[in-house]
Design an enzyme around this catalytic site. Sequence first.
Site, PDB file in Angstrom:
ATOM      1  N   GLY A   1       0.833  -1.205   0.000  1.00 33.97           N
ATOM      2  CA  GLY A   1       0.000   0.000   0.000  1.00 33.97           C
ATOM      3  C   GLY A   1       0.857   1.240   0.000  1.00 33.97           C
ATOM      4  O   GLY A   1       0.649   2.166   0.781  1.00 33.97           O
TER       5      GLY A   1
ATOM      6  N   LYS B   1       0.727   9.377  18.931  1.00 31.36           N
ATOM      7  CA  LYS B   1       0.784   9.774  17.511  1.00 31.36           C
ATOM      8  C   LYS B   1      -0.606  10.184  17.015  1.00 31.36           C
ATOM      9  O   LYS B   1      -0.759  11.142  16.248  1.00 31.36           O
ATOM     10  CB  LYS B   1       1.350   8.607  16.684  1.00 31.36           C
ATOM     11  CG  LYS B   1       1.304   8.794  15.169  1.00 31.36           C
ATOM     12  CD  LYS B   1       2.378   9.755  14.679  1.00 31.36           C
ATOM     13  CE  LYS B   1       2.144  10.334  13.301  1.00 31.36           C
ATOM     14  NZ  LYS B   1       2.013   9.460  12.196  1.00 31.36           N
TER      15      LYS B   1
ATOM     16  N   GLY C   1       4.885   5.052   2.427  1.00 25.94           N
ATOM     17  CA  GLY C   1       5.365   3.707   2.104  1.00 25.94           C
ATOM     18  C   GLY C   1       6.466   3.759   1.060  1.00 25.94           C
ATOM     19  O   GLY C   1       7.447   3.005   1.130  1.00 25.94           O
TER      20      GLY C   1
ATOM     21  N   ALA D   1       2.724   7.901  -0.335  1.00 30.13           N
ATOM     22  CA  ALA D   1       3.888   8.755  -0.088  1.00 30.13           C
ATOM     23  C   ALA D   1       4.820   8.130   0.959  1.00 30.13           C
ATOM     24  O   ALA D   1       6.001   7.876   0.687  1.00 30.13           O
ATOM     25  CB  ALA D   1       3.416  10.137   0.358  1.00 30.13           C
TER      26      ALA D   1
HETATM   27  O1  PAF Z   1      -0.264  12.349   8.489  1.00 28.30           O
HETATM   28  C1  PAF Z   1       0.750  13.063   8.347  1.00 28.30           C
HETATM   29  O2  PAF Z   1       0.823  13.961   7.489  1.00 28.30           O
HETATM   30  C2  PAF Z   1       1.972  12.769   9.214  1.00 28.30           C
HETATM   31  O3  PAF Z   1       1.617  11.812  10.171  1.00 28.30           O
HETATM   32  C3  PAF Z   1       2.638  13.978   9.884  1.00 28.30           C
HETATM   33  C4  PAF Z   1       3.720  13.462  10.830  1.00 28.30           C
HETATM   34  C5  PAF Z   1       1.651  14.838  10.642  1.00 28.30           C
HETATM   35  C6  PAF Z   1       3.422  14.817   8.913  1.00 28.30           C
HETATM   36  O4  PAF Z   1       2.669  15.559   8.017  1.00 28.30           O
END
Ligand code: PAF
Length: 293
Positions: free
Chosen positions: A7, A178, A12, A10
């Site tokens: 998948g 995260k 990956g 960007a």
């Molecule tokens: O989803 C995203 O774009 C990324 O997880 C992050 C780290 C916020 C960088 O743009």
Amino acid sequence: MKFIVYGAGALGSLFAALLSKKHDVLIVGREKHVEAIEKNGLIVEGLSNGIFHPKTRWDGSRYELIILTTKAYDTKKAVEEAVERFGKLPFLSLQNGLNNEEEIASIVGYENVIGGITNHGVTFIDYGKIRHAGYGETVIGEMDGKISNRIRKIAKAFNEAGIETRISKKIKEEIWRKVVINSAINPLTTIFKCKNGAIMKYKSLIREICDEGIRIARKEGYVIDDAFKKTMEIIEKTADNYSSMLQDVMNGKRTEIEEINGAIANAGEKHGIKACYNIVLTKIIKEMENVGT
Ligand code: PAF
């Protein structure tokens, strides 16, 4: 090591490119992307620069790990397809969103799931071409917290390929942190249609969004009180990137808002917390998905 990046959009593609310098990497993505890579190589510009040559066709050999980088709403389908094509292998999720590990485990069992997060900022420029726009740490961990031989081997392989990687004994906590970081950066950059760095000025709003997620995470048993500080650090490190959510809206694609802010709001509901910021942000982005930019 032998990796399949399954998948590859960007993010990956960045992993496939960097890992292919030292390892055997098979990239699986949209046909037009794969064809462009076959023709011109995988072109990476920005912080990592070069033309890389991951494999694009399977030679029938057995791979050691599938690195899953699909959108979170595609997890189940992608895992089913991958198992059908390549057999039952361990999966490492480097996706956004809260429930990927559980979905993968529902198909291959927890023993075949490794959790992960990564904070690299990557922009998809065109088929076969990406821009590495922000450095970030990668964290991986076994779901049971053990420091297994395979987790050590993967971390070593990533670090050798220049992907700064740390092993965590509390990967679910890392994933919650995260998701809270994404719950602020992704919808705000999408609403304001700007690069990550430009939301720096909305510091108090970012703090309130993060605080809501931090409170809900604590109810789930995860202490991530540093999530706001980390969010500001990641905004700085990926200042020049367009978030994945903004890229999705700009490309007329479904976003991961339900798997990020929607998932935080759902967890809040379970604990009797009305996650006002996450609920409103989810609604706004759903409207933007319908209307487009
Ligand atoms: O989803 C995203 O774009 C990324 O997880 C992050 C780290 C916020 C960088 O743009």
